[in-house]
Design an enzyme around this catalytic site. Structure first.
Site, mmCIF file in Angstrom:
data_model
loop_
_atom_site.group_PDB
_atom_site.id
_atom_site.type_symbol
_atom_site.label_atom_id
_atom_site.label_comp_id
_atom_site.label_asym_id
_atom_site.label_seq_id
_atom_site.Cartn_x
_atom_site.Cartn_y
_atom_site.Cartn_z
ATOM 1 N N CYS A 38 -59.572 -8.048 -9.159
ATOM 2 C CA CYS A 38 -58.173 -7.311 -8.904
ATOM 3 C C CYS A 38 -58.418 -5.774 -9.224
ATOM 4 O O CYS A 38 -58.800 -5.369 -10.271
ATOM 5 C CB CYS A 38 -57.199 -7.622 -9.984
ATOM 6 S SG CYS A 38 -55.644 -6.695 -9.711
ATOM 7 N N CYS A 92 -55.327 -3.712 -10.682
ATOM 8 C CA CYS A 92 -55.086 -3.961 -12.221
ATOM 9 C C CYS A 92 -55.728 -5.277 -12.734
ATOM 10 O O CYS A 92 -57.037 -5.052 -12.955
ATOM 11 C CB CYS A 92 -53.448 -4.241 -12.262
ATOM 12 S SG CYS A 92 -52.721 -5.229 -11.330
ATOM 13 N N SER A 93 -55.004 -6.372 -12.775
ATOM 14 C CA SER A 93 -55.830 -7.419 -13.389
ATOM 15 C C SER A 93 -55.420 -8.819 -13.212
ATOM 16 O O SER A 93 -55.470 -9.800 -13.876
ATOM 17 C CB SER A 93 -55.656 -7.138 -14.976
ATOM 18 O OG SER A 93 -54.108 -7.362 -15.357
ATOM 19 N N CYS A 94 -54.793 -8.793 -12.048
ATOM 20 C CA CYS A 94 -54.195 -10.070 -11.361
ATOM 21 C C CYS A 94 -55.112 -11.190 -11.447
ATOM 22 O O CYS A 94 -56.436 -10.999 -10.932
ATOM 23 C CB CYS A 94 -53.876 -9.912 -9.798
ATOM 24 S SG CYS A 94 -52.399 -8.615 -9.847
#
Lengths: 232, 219
Positions: free
Chosen positions: A133, A136-138
């Site tokens: 991702c 962000c941090s998906c």
């Protein structure tokens, strides 16, 4: 927003300098040693915020405890590993999983509640999949637990889409040069789980035995499953 | 917005450093931050896109030098202040000074925990037929909104191929700004590595993003 809030900027700038100086003075082996003054200040601010949220009647601290406990004990890569092991032993399940990950996992009931938007992508002899991702941090929490620090950090997020083989080398992983590398950037609410290839030498193994070979990184695409007989 | 959070393709961040036997949390406060974000989101104080946007608006030098959960904390505190759930004075004092604002889904108590352990649903009924079919060539628009978007810079202007159609989903660009869910078709679009990174790029690389229909033009 942040740039207009002077009180915030004053604090943030001090943090930033501390963190920067701390980072500059550390070698790579010690990147988790945070600057202690910064840490204690952060801890105080976090506690203050929780107190305010509690006193205002927004949250019950026991409910926060329960959330944390769930992430620490209930969800983790063991959920994904069971799905992968089942796909390795049950061709009909594997086909259903690749067609609609959420639906197929839903039929297992006991594994995890994955929501509606899980896509399972299969590694083959000609294609290796990797998930990132960049924004962000998906990450498929329900299948793999909370993401590791490296998944959320700048080196992985910046480089995975441009130099995935270099990233794999950082993990000590090498993929033959004639194999396609497919990087899935998780830019929406869809979540991706890599179905790694079943290791050789596991003929006749049970789902439970196979699940022990499935590593978290093999389901992100930055690693392979364990080899039978190799230390875990 | 063209922020530092949009990192795909940037150089200079160094090696990826996996941590053997990494704990779920490195510090106790990290777990409290995670729980507060989940709880206040579930209580209806903000949606997931708004929370992402607040983290993106952290000043770049702070963003790059803060740990992951520090960014979550900074975004959460600022968002709750701006949405009127608390005041800067209360945060500074560490105590409530006035009654709380009503939350859409009420106080987050123990009875609410189970429901947040299942992911939210983001699919919505389609307001119009999909414009693109699997296999269509599409060009990612060259757009630079200063508000939230999920179209990363590194694909803008490039041509890819529609590989999957995920149905209609909540559109983050409007949801983040509290301008409605505005459902849009969502596709996986695949780009050739050398189209993105030039002739020196890895010839075996393909990169996909999940792109909402308004991000795409026919090519």
């Amino acid at each position: 927003m942040f740039p207009g809030t002077t009180a915030h900027r004053r604090v943030s700038t001090a943090n930033d300098q501390n963190a920067y100086l701390a980072a500059m003075s550390q070698d790579h082996d010690h990147h988790h040693d945070h600057d202690h003054s910064e840490l204690s200040e952060t801890e105080l601010r976090v506690r203050a915020l929780e107190t305010v949220l509690t006193e205002k009647g927004y949250v019950e601290p026991a409910a926060l405890d329960a959330i944390i406990q769930a992430y620490e004990t209930k969800i983790g890569p063991h959920n994904g590993a069971r799905v992968v092991a089942k796909a390795w032993t049950d061709p009909a399940f594997k086909q259903a999983l690749l067609e609609d990950g959420s639906k197929a996992i839903g039929t297992l009931g006991h594994v995890s509640r994955v929501g509606d938007h899980l896509v399972v992508v299969e590694n083959t002899p000609t294609r290796h999949n990797m998930v990132v991702c960049t924004l962000c941090s998906c990450y498929p929490w329900e299948m793999l637990g909370l993401p590791p620090v490296w998944y959320k950090a700048s080196p992985y997020r910046s480089r995975a889409v441009k130099d995935p083989r270099g990233v794999l080398a950082d993990f000590g992983v090498s993929v033959p040069k004639d194999i396609e590398i497919r990087v899935w950037d998780s830019t929406a609410e869809t979540r991706f789980l890599v179905l790694p290839m079943r290791p050789a030498g596991t003929e006749g193994w049970s789902e439970e035995q196979l699940a022990e070979l499935v590593t978290r990184d093999s389901m992100i695409g930055t690693g392979f499953p364990r080899t039978p007989g190799a230390p875990s | 917005m063209n922020g530092v959070h949009d990192m795909g393709g940037m150089d200079g961040f160094g090696k990826v450093e996996p941590e053997p036997n990494e704990p779920v949390f490195h510090e106790e406060w990290e777990s409290r931050v995670l729980a507060m974000v989940r709880a206040m989101g579930a209580a209806g104080a903000f949606n997931i896109d708004t929370s992402r946007f607040y983290r993106e608006t952290i000043p770049p030098h702070v963003y790059l030098s803060s740990s992951y959960y520090k960014k979550w904390f900074l975004g959460l505190e600022e968002m709750l202040i701006e949405k009127g759930y608390l005041t800067r004075e209360e945060v500074a004092a560490g105590h409530a000074m006035q009654p709380g604002k009503a939350l859409k889904h009420g106080k987050f108590d123990l009875g609410q925990v189970e429901r947040i352990m299942v992911r939210g649903k983001f699919a919505r009924p389609a307001p119009a037929p999909a414009k693109f079919n699997i296999g269509d060539r599409v060009r990612a628009k060259n757009i630079h909104p200063t508000t939230h978007t999920r179209l990363p810079r590194y694909v803008r202007g490039h041509v890819g191929v529609v590989e999957l159609n995920h149905g209609c989903h909540v559109f983050p660009d409007t949801a983040a700004m509290e301008r409605g869910e505005n459902p849009q078709w969502l596709y996986t679009v695949v780009f050739d590595g050398r189209d993105l990174w030039g002739e020196d790029g890895d010839p075996t690389l393909k990169v996909s993003i999940d792109a909402f229909e308004p991000y795409l033009d026919p090519a």
